[in-house]
Design a protein around this motif. Sequence first.
Motif, mmCIF file in Angstrom:
data_model
loop_
_atom_site.group_PDB
_atom_site.id
_atom_site.type_symbol
_atom_site.label_atom_id
_atom_site.label_comp_id
_atom_site.label_asym_id
_atom_site.label_seq_id
_atom_site.Cartn_x
_atom_site.Cartn_y
_atom_site.Cartn_z
ATOM 1 N N ARG A 65 0.837 -1.207 0.000
ATOM 2 C CA ARG A 65 0.000 0.000 0.000
ATOM 3 C C ARG A 65 0.870 1.255 0.000
ATOM 4 N NH1 ARG A 65 -3.185 -3.179 3.459
ATOM 5 N NH2 ARG A 65 -2.302 -2.255 5.339
ATOM 6 N N HIS A 69 0.601 4.077 -2.990
ATOM 7 C CA HIS A 69 0.165 5.444 -2.697
ATOM 8 C C HIS A 69 1.310 6.453 -2.843
ATOM 9 C CE1 HIS A 69 -3.991 4.779 -1.689
ATOM 10 N NE2 HIS A 69 -3.639 3.701 -1.011
ATOM 11 N N GLY A 73 0.969 9.421 -5.566
ATOM 12 C CA GLY A 73 1.047 10.793 -5.079
ATOM 13 C C GLY A 73 2.272 11.562 -5.507
ATOM 14 N N ASP A 123 -2.225 10.629 1.880
ATOM 15 C CA ASP A 123 -2.359 9.186 1.687
ATOM 16 C C ASP A 123 -0.999 8.498 1.731
ATOM 17 O OD1 ASP A 123 -5.096 9.351 1.479
ATOM 18 O OD2 ASP A 123 -5.111 9.392 -0.711
ATOM 19 N N THR A 126 0.443 8.575 5.357
ATOM 20 C CA THR A 126 -0.237 7.617 6.235
ATOM 21 C C THR A 126 0.187 6.189 5.921
ATOM 22 O OG1 THR A 126 -2.142 9.094 6.438
ATOM 23 C CG2 THR A 126 -2.480 6.780 7.009
ATOM 24 N N ALA A 127 0.240 5.853 4.619
ATOM 25 C CA ALA A 127 0.629 4.496 4.223
ATOM 26 C C ALA A 127 2.082 4.208 4.605
ATOM 27 C CB ALA A 127 0.426 4.316 2.719
ATOM 28 N N ARG A 184 -11.357 1.923 -1.443
ATOM 29 C CA ARG A 184 -9.899 1.852 -1.309
ATOM 30 C C ARG A 184 -9.263 1.107 -2.467
ATOM 31 N NH1 ARG A 184 -8.309 -0.638 4.186
ATOM 32 N NH2 ARG A 184 -6.296 0.261 3.620
#
Length: 230
Positions: A65, A69, A73, A123, A126-127, A184
């Motif tokens: 993940r 991400h 991003g 995102d 956080t991942a 998700r």
Amino acid sequence: MSTKISRHLERLRAWLAAGLGHPRVSAVTAREITAWRDHLAAARWRRKDGSAAATHRHARPPRDRAVVHTMLGTGLRRAEIAGPDLAQLEPRDPAQLRRVKEAKLSGVRGKGRTSRSVFLGLDARTALADYLEHGRGLDVSDESAALFLAASSIAARRPDGQLSPRSINTIVAIHDLQVTGADRQLGRLRPHDLRHTFAYLLSQASGHNRAELERRLGHANEPAPAWRNR
């Protein structure tokens, strides 16, 4: 021709018909064969009931993940996401990553010996925090400097544990098999699809500022084709 080979060819033809509109094996390109291999790799992660095989001994959902991400991003290429060391992430503490509004990967090596820093959105932060807190420690060794590590259970992994760019294909392909909730899931993707998505969103946000696009995508100092042809 053996029964096993016949079944495999029939599966390939059905996959081609669904994706390309024709079942002609002789007409496929190298890119489509690579996509078929990624599809097979992803299928191995799925149980008979269609759910994710989270108990697979090589499974690393927090890492995967974080890879997806971060690519989505930042627009990083496969080799660019596999290359950075943990020391290039600022900040590196999971709690700080979740708290700060600005984090980055510095000194990312790109094509043409270029180097740039990329900033991480919510995102990705956080991942990455989840991965550093719950995933990376599973695969760390004394030689592990890389940010993203291959599973230590893989016999052929590099001594320093760094992911290979090729492994990013499988990580992106199996993303949806490892998450729950339609909101998700990202659909079946290739690594460059994430880069294209980033470029499109950045183009919209920047008012189609070509200089900004080239800088953020790592084309500013390259003799490579313009971003819109990537």
